[in-house]
Design a protein around this motif. Sequence first.
Motif, PDB file in Angstrom:
ATOM      1  N   THR A   1       0.991  -1.287   0.026  1.00 41.03           N
ATOM      2  CA  THR A   1       0.039   0.073  -0.073  1.00 41.03           C
ATOM      3  C   THR A   1       1.035   1.481   0.027  1.00 41.03           C
ATOM      4  O   THR A   1       0.500   2.293  -0.778  1.00 41.03           O
ATOM      5  CB  THR A   1      -0.958  -0.003   1.275  1.00 41.03           C
ATOM      6  OG1 THR A   1      -0.301  -0.243   2.335  1.00 41.03           O
ATOM      7  CG2 THR A   1      -2.080  -0.964   0.993  1.00 41.03           C
ATOM      8  N   TRP A   2       2.164   1.318   0.595  1.00 38.14           N
ATOM      9  CA  TRP A   2       2.771   2.432   0.676  1.00 38.14           C
ATOM     10  C   TRP A   2       3.670   2.637  -0.615  1.00 38.14           C
ATOM     11  O   TRP A   2       3.607   3.856  -0.613  1.00 38.14           O
ATOM     12  CB  TRP A   2       4.015   1.850   1.574  1.00 38.14           C
ATOM     13  CG  TRP A   2       4.823   0.861   1.220  1.00 38.14           C
ATOM     14  CD1 TRP A   2       5.828   0.677   0.640  1.00 38.14           C
ATOM     15  CD2 TRP A   2       4.700  -0.529   2.062  1.00 38.14           C
ATOM     16  NE1 TRP A   2       6.223  -0.728   0.375  1.00 38.14           N
ATOM     17  CE2 TRP A   2       5.201  -1.438   1.143  1.00 38.14           C
ATOM     18  CE3 TRP A   2       3.428  -0.910   2.719  1.00 38.14           C
ATOM     19  CZ2 TRP A   2       5.384  -2.756   1.466  1.00 38.14           C
ATOM     20  CZ3 TRP A   2       3.324  -2.413   2.989  1.00 38.14           C
ATOM     21  CH2 TRP A   2       4.451  -3.084   2.408  1.00 38.14           C
ATOM     22  N   ALA A  18       5.135   7.143   4.166  1.00 38.98           N
ATOM     23  CA  ALA A  18       5.538   7.526   2.624  1.00 38.98           C
ATOM     24  C   ALA A  18       4.632   8.538   2.052  1.00 38.98           C
ATOM     25  O   ALA A  18       5.060   9.510   1.405  1.00 38.98           O
ATOM     26  CB  ALA A  18       5.029   6.285   1.890  1.00 38.98           C
ATOM     27  N   MET A  19       3.345   8.600   2.429  1.00 40.84           N
ATOM     28  CA  MET A  19       2.346   9.647   1.906  1.00 40.84           C
ATOM     29  C   MET A  19       2.734  10.981   2.488  1.00 40.84           C
ATOM     30  O   MET A  19       2.719  12.040   1.722  1.00 40.84           O
ATOM     31  CB  MET A  19       0.759   9.315   2.363  1.00 40.84           C
ATOM     32  CG  MET A  19       0.288   8.475   1.589  1.00 40.84           C
ATOM     33  SD  MET A  19       0.055   8.942   0.024  1.00 40.84           S
ATOM     34  CE  MET A  19      -0.571   7.252  -0.777  1.00 40.84           C
ATOM     35  N   ALA A  20       3.494  11.188   3.499  1.00 39.98           N
ATOM     36  CA  ALA A  20       3.949  12.396   4.077  1.00 39.98           C
ATOM     37  C   ALA A  20       5.152  13.053   3.207  1.00 39.98           C
ATOM     38  O   ALA A  20       5.199  14.041   3.354  1.00 39.98           O
ATOM     39  CB  ALA A  20       4.388  12.192   5.668  1.00 39.98           C
ATOM     40  N   GLU A  21       5.749  12.297   2.437  1.00 44.13           N
ATOM     41  CA  GLU A  21       6.746  12.815   1.456  1.00 44.13           C
ATOM     42  C   GLU A  21       6.057  12.990   0.240  1.00 44.13           C
ATOM     43  O   GLU A  21       6.887  13.566  -0.739  1.00 44.13           O
ATOM     44  CB  GLU A  21       7.534  11.388   0.922  1.00 44.13           C
ATOM     45  CG  GLU A  21       8.429  10.624   2.333  1.00 44.13           C
ATOM     46  CD  GLU A  21       9.097  11.949   2.956  1.00 44.13           C
ATOM     47  OE1 GLU A  21      10.035  12.830   2.247  1.00 44.13           O
ATOM     48  OE2 GLU A  21       9.383  12.269   4.199  1.00 44.13           O
ATOM     49  N   ARG A  43      -9.810  -1.371   7.115  1.00 46.06           N
ATOM     50  CA  ARG A  43      -8.604  -1.182   6.548  1.00 46.06           C
ATOM     51  C   ARG A  43      -8.589   0.331   6.304  1.00 46.06           C
ATOM     52  O   ARG A  43      -7.287   0.801   6.364  1.00 46.06           O
ATOM     53  CB  ARG A  43      -8.497  -1.691   5.241  1.00 46.06           C
ATOM     54  CG  ARG A  43      -8.260  -3.485   5.482  1.00 46.06           C
ATOM     55  CD  ARG A  43      -7.696  -4.111   3.901  1.00 46.06           C
ATOM     56  NE  ARG A  43      -8.942  -4.049   3.056  1.00 46.06           N
ATOM     57  CZ  ARG A  43     -10.009  -4.983   3.050  1.00 46.06           C
ATOM     58  NH1 ARG A  43      -9.962  -5.984   3.989  1.00 46.06           N
ATOM     59  NH2 ARG A  43     -10.846  -4.564   1.989  1.00 46.06           N
ATOM     60  N   CYS A  44      -9.740   1.118   5.684  1.00 40.62           N
ATOM     61  CA  CYS A  44      -9.415   2.510   5.585  1.00 40.62           C
ATOM     62  C   CYS A  44      -9.206   3.164   6.959  1.00 40.62           C
ATOM     63  O   CYS A  44      -8.532   4.241   6.694  1.00 40.62           O
ATOM     64  CB  CYS A  44     -11.032   2.927   4.893  1.00 40.62           C
ATOM     65  SG  CYS A  44     -10.856   2.242   3.213  1.00 40.62           S
ATOM     66  N   HIS A  45     -10.049   2.568   7.810  1.00 40.68           N
ATOM     67  CA  HIS A  45      -9.635   3.526   9.146  1.00 40.68           C
ATOM     68  C   HIS A  45      -8.169   3.236   9.501  1.00 40.68           C
ATOM     69  O   HIS A  45      -7.854   4.290  10.175  1.00 40.68           O
ATOM     70  CB  HIS A  45     -10.714   3.160  10.277  1.00 40.68           C
ATOM     71  CG  HIS A  45     -12.159   3.256  10.068  1.00 40.68           C
ATOM     72  ND1 HIS A  45     -12.599   4.179   9.245  1.00 40.68           N
ATOM     73  CD2 HIS A  45     -13.223   2.360  10.349  1.00 40.68           C
ATOM     74  CE1 HIS A  45     -13.852   4.198   9.201  1.00 40.68           C
ATOM     75  NE2 HIS A  45     -14.343   3.112   9.890  1.00 40.68           N
ATOM     76  N   ALA A  46      -7.645   2.121   9.529  1.00 40.76           N
ATOM     77  CA  ALA A  46      -6.483   1.793  10.032  1.00 40.76           C
ATOM     78  C   ALA A  46      -5.488   2.623   9.151  1.00 40.76           C
ATOM     79  O   ALA A  46      -4.330   3.169   9.839  1.00 40.76           O
ATOM     80  CB  ALA A  46      -6.106   0.459   9.744  1.00 40.76           C
ATOM     81  N   ARG A  69       4.066   2.543   7.777  1.00 43.21           N
ATOM     82  CA  ARG A  69       4.842   2.743   6.542  1.00 43.21           C
ATOM     83  C   ARG A  69       4.015   3.563   5.519  1.00 43.21           C
ATOM     84  O   ARG A  69       4.678   4.327   4.718  1.00 43.21           O
ATOM     85  CB  ARG A  69       5.188   1.473   6.136  1.00 43.21           C
ATOM     86  CG  ARG A  69       6.406   1.424   4.858  1.00 43.21           C
ATOM     87  CD  ARG A  69       6.653  -0.088   4.456  1.00 43.21           C
ATOM     88  NE  ARG A  69       7.666  -0.101   3.685  1.00 43.21           N
ATOM     89  CZ  ARG A  69       8.299  -1.104   3.052  1.00 43.21           C
ATOM     90  NH1 ARG A  69       7.923  -2.255   3.493  1.00 43.21           N
ATOM     91  NH2 ARG A  69       8.913  -1.094   2.154  1.00 43.21           N
ATOM     92  N   PHE A  70       2.795   3.213   5.432  1.00 41.96           N
ATOM     93  CA  PHE A  70       1.774   4.047   4.402  1.00 41.96           C
ATOM     94  C   PHE A  70       1.829   5.427   4.741  1.00 41.96           C
ATOM     95  O   PHE A  70       2.124   6.215   3.910  1.00 41.96           O
ATOM     96  CB  PHE A  70       0.612   3.373   4.362  1.00 41.96           C
ATOM     97  CG  PHE A  70      -0.482   4.095   3.656  1.00 41.96           C
ATOM     98  CD1 PHE A  70      -0.478   3.949   2.248  1.00 41.96           C
ATOM     99  CD2 PHE A  70      -1.386   4.853   4.395  1.00 41.96           C
ATOM    100  CE1 PHE A  70      -1.525   4.538   1.586  1.00 41.96           C
ATOM    101  CE2 PHE A  70      -2.276   5.678   3.427  1.00 41.96           C
ATOM    102  CZ  PHE A  70      -2.258   5.315   2.069  1.00 41.96           C
TER     103      PHE A  70
END
Length: 334
Positions: A66-67, A107-110, A147-150, A103-104
């Motif tokens: 996902t990341w 990565a999104m923070a980048e 999954r979406c909440h997590a 990890r997801f």
Amino acid sequence: MPAKKTAPAGSTSSVPTAPAKTPKPSTRKAASPPAPSISAPITVDAGDWTVDVAPLGAHVSIAGGTWEAAARAREISATAAQLFTKQANRWAEREIEAEEATRFRTAMAETNVRWLCAHDSYLINLASPDPDLRARSIDSFRAELRRCHALGLDAVVSHPGNFMDDRASGLARNADGIVQALELEQGPTRLLMELTAGQGTVLGSTFEEMADLLSRIPSPLRARVGVCLDTAHIWAAGYDLVTDYDGVWQRFGDEVGFEHLGCLHLNDSKAALGSHLDRHELIGEGTIGGEAFRRIMTDGRLAHVPRIIETPKGDTPAELDGRMLRTLRGYRAA
């Protein structure tokens, strides 16, 4: 029984030979290219992302984890992204462990992505009259919400189901399934029910029916539910965005309400107006054409609604997605 005829010695013409079969072209979807490094130089020209008043992006692959969606979103200078949290055409469910979620998010923070959604499984049918399929659908829908909440996603887009028997009964079953899942799965992700093209017995292809579905959600849960409007779907359902643009949006506002509009799927269509066929095309290259999308990108009523493209990707998804985003950003900047 007559004796079986045989060809004379040395003959090559008395026994016909079947023509060689031409292999059929593969209809399997091409595998997603490997994701680039999250720190790789951006080489895809997707236009100036700083013009995005509303978040704008594409559905991106999670192949590799996902990341990896983060690097693919960054590659096209997206400020929004949509993804699957699992394989969409299989019932197999999975949970998001804390390590994957971290990890997801890291990565999104980048990236410049500021709005994220998922699309749930195509197999889910909360409106089904079959008790086993409906129970399985509710379980799958609940797993999707978890999954979406997590992952901390802003929204999950879901198609209304197929009623199969009676439309009114199907609508009631659909609403009851939504309520059951939302009551059992608490979290930050908002549910957005997607307007459909109306093929067969599918629900949700009219503004009136979508408004009816929303009205069946009890008020304590209603803030957690909205709608996603797909341009290709409503065009196929008969809403003429080309010659009656203002009329379509007037009807949407009157029947559903702009306050419930949580996401736009921006897709041109291969199909004709009112055909009820869900066939996406590149922006400006289908039966809707570019002008309707130009108006959407500059429409004040839609100024802050996140928008996602689900246009064809071919063998070079980043390049095609980048071209579509560059086109849409060009409409905005013009």
